[in-house]
Scaffold this motif. Structure first.
Motif, PDB file in Angstrom:
ATOM      1  N   MET A 178      -1.722  -9.182  14.962  1.00 44.09           N
ATOM      2  CA  MET A 178      -3.088  -8.799  15.338  1.00 44.09           C
ATOM      3  C   MET A 178      -4.081  -9.895  14.956  1.00 44.09           C
ATOM      4  O   MET A 178      -4.986 -10.226  15.723  1.00 44.09           O
ATOM      5  N   LEU A 179      -3.911 -10.458  13.763  1.00 37.75           N
ATOM      6  CA  LEU A 179      -4.831 -11.484  13.277  1.00 37.75           C
ATOM      7  C   LEU A 179      -4.628 -12.825  13.977  1.00 37.75           C
ATOM      8  O   LEU A 179      -5.537 -13.655  13.983  1.00 37.75           O
ATOM      9  N   SER A 180      -3.479 -13.038  14.572  1.00 35.49           N
ATOM     10  CA  SER A 180      -3.256 -14.247  15.362  1.00 35.49           C
ATOM     11  C   SER A 180      -4.183 -14.264  16.569  1.00 35.49           C
ATOM     12  O   SER A 180      -4.669 -15.306  16.980  1.00 35.49           O
ATOM     13  N   ASP A 181      -4.417 -13.072  17.140  1.00 38.95           N
ATOM     14  CA  ASP A 181      -5.307 -12.948  18.297  1.00 38.95           C
ATOM     15  C   ASP A 181      -6.771 -12.876  17.905  1.00 38.95           C
ATOM     16  O   ASP A 181      -7.632 -13.324  18.648  1.00 38.95           O
ATOM     17  N   SER A 182      -7.056 -12.287  16.752  1.00 40.22           N
ATOM     18  CA  SER A 182      -8.441 -12.075  16.319  1.00 40.22           C
ATOM     19  C   SER A 182      -8.593 -12.448  14.852  1.00 40.22           C
ATOM     20  O   SER A 182      -8.746 -11.573  13.999  1.00 40.22           O
ATOM     21  N   PRO A 183      -8.559 -13.742  14.520  1.00 41.74           N
ATOM     22  CA  PRO A 183      -8.650 -14.139  13.110  1.00 41.74           C
ATOM     23  C   PRO A 183      -9.959 -13.675  12.472  1.00 41.74           C
ATOM     24  O   PRO A 183     -11.015 -13.722  13.087  1.00 41.74           O
ATOM     25  N   GLY A 184      -9.831 -13.190  11.240  1.00 40.18           N
ATOM     26  CA  GLY A 184     -11.008 -12.797  10.467  1.00 40.18           C
ATOM     27  C   GLY A 184     -11.591 -11.446  10.826  1.00 40.18           C
ATOM     28  O   GLY A 184     -12.520 -10.982  10.175  1.00 40.18           O
ATOM     29  N   PRO A 189       0.832  -1.212   0.000  1.00 39.49           N
ATOM     30  CA  PRO A 189       0.000   0.000   0.000  1.00 39.49           C
ATOM     31  C   PRO A 189       0.859   1.252   0.000  1.00 39.49           C
ATOM     32  O   PRO A 189       1.920   1.301   0.616  1.00 39.49           O
ATOM     33  N   THR A 190       0.406   2.231  -0.732  1.00 41.56           N
ATOM     34  CA  THR A 190       1.001   3.568  -0.683  1.00 41.56           C
ATOM     35  C   THR A 190      -0.164   4.550  -0.710  1.00 41.56           C
ATOM     36  O   THR A 190      -1.207   4.281  -1.295  1.00 41.56           O
ATOM     37  N   SER A 191       0.025   5.658  -0.054  1.00 38.03           N
ATOM     38  CA  SER A 191      -1.012   6.673  -0.041  1.00 38.03           C
ATOM     39  C   SER A 191      -0.344   8.021   0.176  1.00 38.03           C
ATOM     40  O   SER A 191       0.166   8.297   1.261  1.00 38.03           O
ATOM     41  N   LYS A 192      -0.308   8.808  -0.871  1.00 37.71           N
ATOM     42  CA  LYS A 192       0.382  10.101  -0.859  1.00 37.71           C
ATOM     43  C   LYS A 192       1.799   9.901  -0.349  1.00 37.71           C
ATOM     44  O   LYS A 192       2.572   9.185  -0.937  1.00 37.71           O
ATOM     45  N   ASN A 193       2.155  10.502   0.796  1.00 38.50           N
ATOM     46  CA  ASN A 193       3.537  10.380   1.264  1.00 38.50           C
ATOM     47  C   ASN A 193       3.733   9.250   2.273  1.00 38.50           C
ATOM     48  O   ASN A 193       4.753   9.168   2.929  1.00 38.50           O
ATOM     49  N   TRP A 194       2.746   8.362   2.395  1.00 34.52           N
ATOM     50  CA  TRP A 194       2.847   7.222   3.313  1.00 34.52           C
ATOM     51  C   TRP A 194       3.216   5.976   2.520  1.00 34.52           C
ATOM     52  O   TRP A 194       2.607   5.684   1.499  1.00 34.52           O
ATOM     53  N   THR A 195       4.212   5.244   2.991  1.00 33.19           N
ATOM     54  CA  THR A 195       4.549   3.945   2.397  1.00 33.19           C
ATOM     55  C   THR A 195       4.605   2.908   3.513  1.00 33.19           C
ATOM     56  O   THR A 195       4.899   3.237   4.662  1.00 33.19           O
ATOM     57  N   PHE A 196       4.339   1.682   3.147  1.00 32.13           N
ATOM     58  CA  PHE A 196       4.242   0.609   4.122  1.00 32.13           C
ATOM     59  C   PHE A 196       5.106  -0.555   3.663  1.00 32.13           C
ATOM     60  O   PHE A 196       5.496  -0.628   2.508  1.00 32.13           O
ATOM     61  N   GLY A 197       5.396  -1.469   4.586  1.00 29.38           N
ATOM     62  CA  GLY A 197       6.291  -2.559   4.220  1.00 29.38           C
ATOM     63  C   GLY A 197       6.141  -3.786   5.100  1.00 29.38           C
ATOM     64  O   GLY A 197       5.124  -3.964   5.764  1.00 29.38           O
ATOM     65  N   PRO A 198       7.188  -4.633   5.106  1.00 27.77           N
ATOM     66  CA  PRO A 198       7.138  -5.905   5.827  1.00 27.77           C
ATOM     67  C   PRO A 198       6.808  -5.776   7.321  1.00 27.77           C
ATOM     68  O   PRO A 198       6.148  -6.638   7.883  1.00 27.77           O
ATOM     69  N   SER A 199       7.256  -4.713   7.978  1.00 28.85           N
ATOM     70  CA  SER A 199       6.947  -4.563   9.407  1.00 28.85           C
ATOM     71  C   SER A 199       5.440  -4.396   9.627  1.00 28.85           C
ATOM     72  O   SER A 199       4.897  -4.858  10.637  1.00 28.85           O
ATOM     73  N   ASP A 200       4.750  -3.767   8.669  1.00 23.62           N
ATOM     74  CA  ASP A 200       3.296  -3.618   8.764  1.00 23.62           C
ATOM     75  C   ASP A 200       2.604  -4.969   8.549  1.00 23.62           C
ATOM     76  O   ASP A 200       1.580  -5.257   9.173  1.00 23.62           O
ATOM     77  N   ILE A 201       3.176  -5.793   7.682  1.00 25.67           N
ATOM     78  CA  ILE A 201       2.644  -7.147   7.464  1.00 25.67           C
ATOM     79  C   ILE A 201       2.790  -7.963   8.744  1.00 25.67           C
ATOM     80  O   ILE A 201       1.835  -8.623   9.185  1.00 25.67           O
ATOM     81  N   GLU A 202       3.963  -7.874   9.369  1.00 27.93           N
ATOM     82  CA  GLU A 202       4.194  -8.607  10.625  1.00 27.93           C
ATOM     83  C   GLU A 202       3.219  -8.150  11.709  1.00 27.93           C
ATOM     84  O   GLU A 202       2.702  -8.973  12.468  1.00 27.93           O
ATOM     85  N   GLU A 203       2.970  -6.847  11.784  1.00 28.45           N
ATOM     86  CA  GLU A 203       2.033  -6.337  12.784  1.00 28.45           C
ATOM     87  C   GLU A 203       0.623  -6.871  12.521  1.00 28.45           C
ATOM     88  O   GLU A 203      -0.078  -7.285  13.446  1.00 28.45           O
TER      89      GLU A 203
END
Length: 191
Positions: free
Chosen positions: A118-124, A100-114
């Motif tokens: 989160m989904l490990s605790d609350s799947p779906g 994902p990218t949005s204007k001046n925000w970029t995301f990466g592997p650390s966001d995937i890990e986060e």
């Protein structure tokens, strides 16, 4: 019960005074609008992904790969996309193809890990990485009613109805309270 509140008026071009039965409340007009705008961005925004030239191996542990593969739709709503090869070796089944990218925000592997954590605790359950929440909080703030803005009764009513619509209207995304109880008129001395 926000829809049942009686509007007393606006105070100091930043606060709304309301009454519900015998209780008086003060509502921060900016924090209230910001919370509503933030919740709408959280619920309705599908982040667009930027395709990578070459798919990137993530080398995730087996459990993380499984969590990711079971929650692909949530990752897609957050702007991530993957190539899944179920026949590949464990830790090699998932390759990142879009971020994902949005204007001046970029995301990466650390966001995937986060997200995986989160989904490990609350799947779906739809969730957002903390950096996406920060981006939404910033955007919600900029598009909200500012302190210093005079509001008419219908604009105030709209803010109250918006508070009624959201599940947790008590604090803006930055933690500022949206409202405070001022007084119970039954407890105020008549002297």
């Amino acid at each position: 019960m926000f829809k049942d509140m009686e509007i007393i008026g606006q105070f100091n071009l930043g606060f709304i005074i309301t009454k519900l039965k015998s209780d008086l409340f003060i509502i921060d007009q900016h924090a209230t609008d910001e919370k509503y705008n933030f919740e709408m961005l959280q619920q309705n925004t599908v982040l667009k992904g930027q395709r990578l030239i070459v798919p990137q191996s993530l080398n995730l542990p087996a459990i993380s790969e499984t969590v990711l593969m079971e929650n692909l739709e949530i990752f897609r709503k957050n702007g991530f996309d993957f190539l899944i090869d179920e026949d590949a070796q464990v830790m090699q089944r998932v390759k990142l193809v879009s971020l994902p990218t949005s204007k001046n925000w970029t995301f990466g592997p650390s966001d995937i890990e986060e997200l995986i954590f989160m989904l490990s605790d609350s799947p779906g359950i739809m969730c957002r990485p903390s950096r996406v929440r920060q981006m939404f909080a910033s955007r919600a703030c900029r598009k909200s009613v500012m302190v210093g803005t005079a509001l008419n009764t219908s604009e105030i009513k709209k803010l109250l109805l918006h508070m009624e619509e959201i599940e947790q209207p008590w604090n803006c995304p930055h933690g500022r309270p949206t409202m405070r109880h001022l007084a119970n008129l039954d407890m105020v001395s008549q002297d």
